[in-house]
Design an enzyme around this catalytic site. Structure first.
Site, PDB file in Angstrom:
ATOM      1  N   GLY A  65      -5.016  -1.804  -2.928  1.00 57.48           N
ATOM      2  CA  GLY A  65      -3.392  -2.121  -2.861  1.00 57.48           C
ATOM      3  C   GLY A  65      -3.976  -3.468  -1.597  1.00 57.48           C
ATOM      4  O   GLY A  65      -4.846  -3.878  -1.774  1.00 57.48           O
ATOM      5  N   GLU A 107      -3.412 -14.202   1.501  1.00 54.66           N
ATOM      6  CA  GLU A 107      -2.719 -13.832   0.144  1.00 54.66           C
ATOM      7  C   GLU A 107      -1.441 -14.028  -0.213  1.00 54.66           C
ATOM      8  O   GLU A 107      -0.722 -13.890   0.455  1.00 54.66           O
ATOM      9  CB  GLU A 107      -3.226 -12.278   0.132  1.00 54.66           C
ATOM     10  CG  GLU A 107      -3.445 -12.031  -1.703  1.00 54.66           C
ATOM     11  CD  GLU A 107      -3.625 -11.043  -1.834  1.00 54.66           C
ATOM     12  OE1 GLU A 107      -3.063 -10.301  -1.763  1.00 54.66           O
ATOM     13  OE2 GLU A 107      -4.208 -10.557  -2.708  1.00 54.66           O
ATOM     14  N   LYS A 126      -1.366   8.675  -6.769  1.00 54.90           N
ATOM     15  CA  LYS A 126      -0.137   8.300  -6.680  1.00 54.90           C
ATOM     16  C   LYS A 126       0.088   7.113  -6.655  1.00 54.90           C
ATOM     17  O   LYS A 126      -0.352   5.762  -6.455  1.00 54.90           O
ATOM     18  CB  LYS A 126      -0.033   8.725  -5.006  1.00 54.90           C
ATOM     19  CG  LYS A 126       1.570   8.595  -3.712  1.00 54.90           C
ATOM     20  CD  LYS A 126       1.306   7.476  -2.588  1.00 54.90           C
ATOM     21  CE  LYS A 126       1.262   6.705  -2.771  1.00 54.90           C
ATOM     22  NZ  LYS A 126       2.274   5.355  -3.967  1.00 54.90           N
ATOM     23  N   CYS A 150      -4.869  -9.709  -8.173  1.00 54.05           N
ATOM     24  CA  CYS A 150      -5.994  -9.081  -6.989  1.00 54.05           C
ATOM     25  C   CYS A 150      -7.077 -10.571  -7.350  1.00 54.05           C
ATOM     26  O   CYS A 150      -7.324 -11.385  -6.588  1.00 54.05           O
ATOM     27  CB  CYS A 150      -6.589  -8.305  -6.691  1.00 54.05           C
ATOM     28  SG  CYS A 150      -7.313  -7.739  -8.745  1.00 54.05           S
ATOM     29  N   GLU A 207     -10.462  -1.481  -3.144  1.00 53.49           N
ATOM     30  CA  GLU A 207     -10.387  -1.986  -4.399  1.00 53.49           C
ATOM     31  C   GLU A 207      -9.245  -3.177  -3.199  1.00 53.49           C
ATOM     32  O   GLU A 207      -7.942  -2.906  -3.805  1.00 53.49           O
ATOM     33  CB  GLU A 207      -9.973  -2.596  -5.125  1.00 53.49           C
ATOM     34  CG  GLU A 207     -10.584  -1.200  -6.356  1.00 53.49           C
ATOM     35  CD  GLU A 207     -12.805  -1.987  -6.395  1.00 53.49           C
ATOM     36  OE1 GLU A 207     -12.310  -3.329  -6.057  1.00 53.49           O
ATOM     37  OE2 GLU A 207     -13.655  -1.870  -6.272  1.00 53.49           O
ATOM     38  N   ASP A 259       2.584   3.370  -7.197  1.00 50.12           N
ATOM     39  CA  ASP A 259       3.360   2.664  -5.784  1.00 50.12           C
ATOM     40  C   ASP A 259       5.114   2.715  -6.903  1.00 50.12           C
ATOM     41  O   ASP A 259       5.110   3.246  -7.905  1.00 50.12           O
ATOM     42  CB  ASP A 259       3.223   1.314  -6.185  1.00 50.12           C
ATOM     43  CG  ASP A 259       4.342   0.446  -5.152  1.00 50.12           C
ATOM     44  OD1 ASP A 259       4.251  -0.207  -4.192  1.00 50.12           O
ATOM     45  OD2 ASP A 259       5.207   0.141  -5.510  1.00 50.12           O
TER      46      ASP A 259
HETATM   47  P1  NAD Z   1       0.591  -1.796  -0.664  1.00 50.77           P
HETATM   48  O1  NAD Z   1      -1.169  -1.276   0.079  1.00 50.77           O
HETATM   49  O2  NAD Z   1       1.484  -1.547  -0.038  1.00 50.77           O
HETATM   50  O3  NAD Z   1       0.678  -0.483  -1.844  1.00 50.77           O
HETATM   51  C1  NAD Z   1      -0.491   0.289  -2.539  1.00 50.77           C
HETATM   52  C2  NAD Z   1      -0.471   1.897  -2.431  1.00 50.77           C
HETATM   53  O4  NAD Z   1      -0.545   2.317  -1.364  1.00 50.77           O
HETATM   54  C3  NAD Z   1       1.302   1.791  -3.225  1.00 50.77           C
HETATM   55  O5  NAD Z   1       0.774   3.105  -3.810  1.00 50.77           O
HETATM   56  C4  NAD Z   1       1.876   2.885  -1.936  1.00 50.77           C
HETATM   57  O6  NAD Z   1       2.930   3.092  -1.924  1.00 50.77           O
HETATM   58  C5  NAD Z   1       0.851   2.585  -1.416  1.00 50.77           C
HETATM   59  N1  NAD Z   1       0.459   3.274   0.381  1.00 50.77           N
HETATM   60  C6  NAD Z   1       1.292   2.619   1.331  1.00 50.77           C
HETATM   61  N2  NAD Z   1       1.157   3.133   2.131  1.00 50.77           N
HETATM   62  C7  NAD Z   1       0.460   3.739   2.835  1.00 50.77           C
HETATM   63  C8  NAD Z   1      -0.627   4.485   3.390  1.00 50.77           C
HETATM   64  N3  NAD Z   1      -0.090   4.045   4.336  1.00 50.77           N
HETATM   65  N4  NAD Z   1      -0.643   5.335   2.978  1.00 50.77           N
HETATM   66  C9  NAD Z   1      -1.191   5.563   1.984  1.00 50.77           C
HETATM   67  N5  NAD Z   1      -1.146   4.874   0.953  1.00 50.77           N
HETATM   68  C10 NAD Z   1       0.332   3.666   0.897  1.00 50.77           C
HETATM   69  O7  NAD Z   1      -0.088  -2.852  -1.424  1.00 50.77           O
HETATM   70  P2  NAD Z   1       0.740  -3.299  -2.969  1.00 50.77           P
HETATM   71  O8  NAD Z   1       1.248  -4.457  -2.275  1.00 50.77           O
HETATM   72  O9  NAD Z   1       1.118  -2.929  -3.464  1.00 50.77           O
HETATM   73  O10 NAD Z   1      -0.327  -4.268  -3.691  1.00 50.77           O
HETATM   74  C11 NAD Z   1      -0.689  -5.251  -3.562  1.00 50.77           C
HETATM   75  C12 NAD Z   1      -2.454  -5.819  -3.300  1.00 50.77           C
HETATM   76  O11 NAD Z   1      -3.193  -4.750  -3.743  1.00 50.77           O
HETATM   77  C13 NAD Z   1      -2.670  -7.279  -3.255  1.00 50.77           C
HETATM   78  O12 NAD Z   1      -3.695  -7.679  -1.487  1.00 50.77           O
HETATM   79  C14 NAD Z   1      -3.451  -6.893  -4.692  1.00 50.77           C
HETATM   80  O13 NAD Z   1      -4.530  -8.307  -4.390  1.00 50.77           O
HETATM   81  C15 NAD Z   1      -4.200  -5.779  -4.144  1.00 50.77           C
HETATM   82  N6  NAD Z   1      -4.655  -5.182  -5.446  1.00 50.77           N
HETATM   83  C16 NAD Z   1      -5.995  -5.376  -5.475  1.00 50.77           C
HETATM   84  C17 NAD Z   1      -6.411  -5.044  -6.695  1.00 50.77           C
HETATM   85  C18 NAD Z   1      -8.542  -4.452  -6.429  1.00 50.77           C
HETATM   86  O14 NAD Z   1      -8.540  -4.256  -7.610  1.00 50.77           O
HETATM   87  N7  NAD Z   1      -8.849  -4.929  -5.398  1.00 50.77           N
HETATM   88  C19 NAD Z   1      -5.905  -4.939  -7.688  1.00 50.77           C
HETATM   89  C20 NAD Z   1      -4.979  -5.135  -7.791  1.00 50.77           C
HETATM   90  C21 NAD Z   1      -3.989  -5.399  -6.589  1.00 50.77           C
END
Ligand code: NAD
Length: 513
Positions: free
Chosen positions: A228, A382, A177, A284, A250, A179
């Site tokens: 995320g 962040e 799934k 990230c 992650e 984004d």
């Molecule tokens: P997000 O949490 O908003 O979204 C991540 C994913 O979760 C998307 O696919 C989104 O559609 C989905 N999602 C949203 N609400 C959900 C729910 N209630 N249930 C299940 N899935 C849901 O994050 P973002 O803003 O898209 O990404 C940025 C974040 O990701 C930053 O904090 C970044 O640091 C982190 N990130 C971490 C890593 C790592 O490896 N540690 C890598 C990349 C990004």
């Protein structure tokens, strides 16, 4: 340079969902709609898991070598299609071409690592038996079933598949799934996997707004692989735990870079520019806090600002541009708010600090702040944008204290010419990665070692042996070769106690040798 001509409608067609009810995917540089993707509600997710589950049984029954042959071809396809991959990533993220290329590189590096390692990790493994010579044991590794991968928009190609590849090698099916801003990169990865010979139904794609499709994925998966934000990660982990389903998270970071007086400042500046502004700070692992020793602070600041002011920004598909756009208007507003609030509260804006609508709808200047205090959000939340906070520190003690003064613990960077001093600092940093004399990506690129977050930056790891074994469960098969266990029915139990204690003493002595 105009938008690359790629068949994005064909990629959108790879999604499960309602063909009559679609959401738009836009080119970030222009805001123009480039594809319309079917929305997947809970019923579509259930059907996708059903198809994946049926395909998984046959896939898991294949010898590991046969499964890996698909990934030999996938590895070659990634390199053959690197231009197409970078095109699709760039269209839907707005990142610079260089970063799209670097994102593409992650999957061949990861795939070749596990092509070398997977067969050994998945082979039955003999373990010493409970009683030497009398019992034997073998550990088997079995796939979990269907892994749900929930991935973010910032690295939509790499993160959709960097866990899916080892999960598939281990014999699982995967439902991805992505984004909703960036579904097409995941679709291209799926197309390349199918062209490489992956069974058609083994990987399924579903997408819509996160709170619509995400929970349905969590509710159907045998393992949840989430990348995320911390806020979403908490809800995902709690929901998976309700079903006693494992999850790996992650999450974000507030990563510090420590610069000591003996560091090579030319190298620090060159690397810091990438570590802060690569992917426009939407990484990230990127550095948000620069902790520079007082002895070299002013020199570093002058050189760093000079380089940052010369960064080439642009909405184009060429390799000369160094920094692209932010993902969307909402994210631009969030990054701007962090900076504006800090400046209003007394932070000094050293460079940047403005949106750049002249370049595209979501561009923001590379920005450096000083005089940032703990009261400001940019100090502890962040920001996830092209914004660095510069701090003057008096020495190692203050640098380590500030570096650890965050709820996150994802990544850190240490610059010094003294490897022993760097290692001592690394031992004290509460973080999942420490890059010595590199700003951001070295630890993550080391696929042989685990990559994960400490503290609120995550649970579990990707990469390394655990990055594959987490998609399996162990079965320990123990065999009793000779009936010597337990007290003989006709002998006093006290004899059994004394013989057992003697044996346990001998076992300890033998193991100590
Ligand atoms: P997000 O949490 O908003 O979204 C991540 C994913 O979760 C998307 O696919 C989104 O559609 C989905 N999602 C949203 N609400 C959900 C729910 N209630 N249930 C299940 N899935 C849901 O994050 P973002 O803003 O898209 O990404 C940025 C974040 O990701 C930053 O904090 C970044 O640091 C982190 N990130 C971490 C890593 C790592 O490896 N540690 C890598 C990349 C990004």
């Amino acid at each position: 340079m105009s938008r690359p001509d790629r068949d994005l409608a064909a990629l959108a067609a790879l999604f499960n969902g309602d063909r009559e009810d679609r959401f738009d995917v836009v080119e970030v540089f222009t805001g123009e709609v480039v594809a319309r993707v079917p929305r997947a509600g809970p019923a579509h997710v259930t059907a996708a898991f059903g198809r994946a589950r049926a395909a998984q049984r046959e896939w898991a029954s294949r010898p590991v070598k046969e499964r890996l042959a698909v990934f030999e071809r996938f590895h070659a396809a990634l390199l053959d299609h690197h231009e197409e991959i970078a095109d699709v990533i760039q269209v839907e993220t707005g990142k610079a071409r260089r970063m799209a290329f670097e994102e593409m590189c992650d999957l061949p590096i990861l795939t070749s690592h596990y092509l070398r390692r997977a067969a050994r990790l998945l082979a039955p493994r003999r373990r010493p038996g409970a009683i030497p010579g009398v019992t034997s044991a073998v550990e088997l590794r079995k796939p979990l079933g269907v892994v749900g991968v929930i991935s973010p928009w910032n690295f939509p190609f790499a993160i959709a598949f960097c866990d899916a590849v080892p999960a598939l090698m281990a014999g699982n099916a995967v439902v991805v799934k992505p984004d909703p801003h960036t579904p097409l990169s995941a679709a291209l990865g799926l197309r390349l996997l199918r062209e490489a010979g992956l069974p058609h139904d083994l990987v399924q794609l579903v997408c819509d707004d996160g709170p619509v499709t995400g929970p349905a994925v969590v509710d159907a998966a045998d393992f949840v692989m989430f990348t995320g934000s911390l806020a979403t990660g908490r809800t995902v982990a709690a929901r998976a735990a309700e079903r006693m389903v494992p999850s790996c998270l992650e999450l974000g970071g507030k990563n510090p870079m420590i610069v000591l007086p003996d560091a090579d400042l030319d190298a620090v500046v060159a690397s810091a520019v990438l570590g802060v502004f690569g992917n426009a700070g939407q990484l990230c692992l990127h550095m948000e806090r620069l902790l520079v020793h007082a002895e070299v602070h002013d020199d570093f600041r002058a050189r760093f600002l000079d380089r940052v002011r010369r960064l080439r920004l642009g909405a184009d598909y060429g390799l000369e541009t160094e920094m692209g756009a932010l993902a969307d208007a909402a994210h631009l507003a969030r990054v701007s708010a962090h900076v504006d609030e800090a400046v209003a509260a007394g932070a000094t804006l050293l460079t940047g600090g403005r949106a750049r609508p002249d370049l595209g709808p979501t561009f923001y200047e590379p920005t450096v702040l000083a005089d940032v205090t703990p009261a400001m959000r940019v100090h502890h939340e962040e920001t996830f944008g092209p914004v660095a906070c510069l701090y003057r520190v008096s020495g190692v003690e203050e640098a380590v204290r500030l570096a650890n003064d965050t709820e996150y613990g994802l990544n850190a960077s240490v610059w010094t010419a003294d490897p022993a001093a760097a290692m001592r600092i690394a031992e004290r940093l509460e973080t999942g990665h420490v890059n010595i004399n590199d700003s951001a990506a070295l630890g993550y690129a080391t696929k042989s070692a685990p990559s994960g977050g400490a503290k609120a930056s995550g649970l579990g790891v990707r990469n390394g042996d655990e990055g594959l074994l987490k998609f399996t469960y162990p079965t320990t098969v123990a065999t009793l070769k000779k009936q010597v266990l337990g007290a003989p029915p006709d002998a006093p139990y006290a004899d059994f106690v004394s013989r057992t204690v003697t044996s346990l003493r001998w076992m300890r002595r033998l193991r100590l040798r």
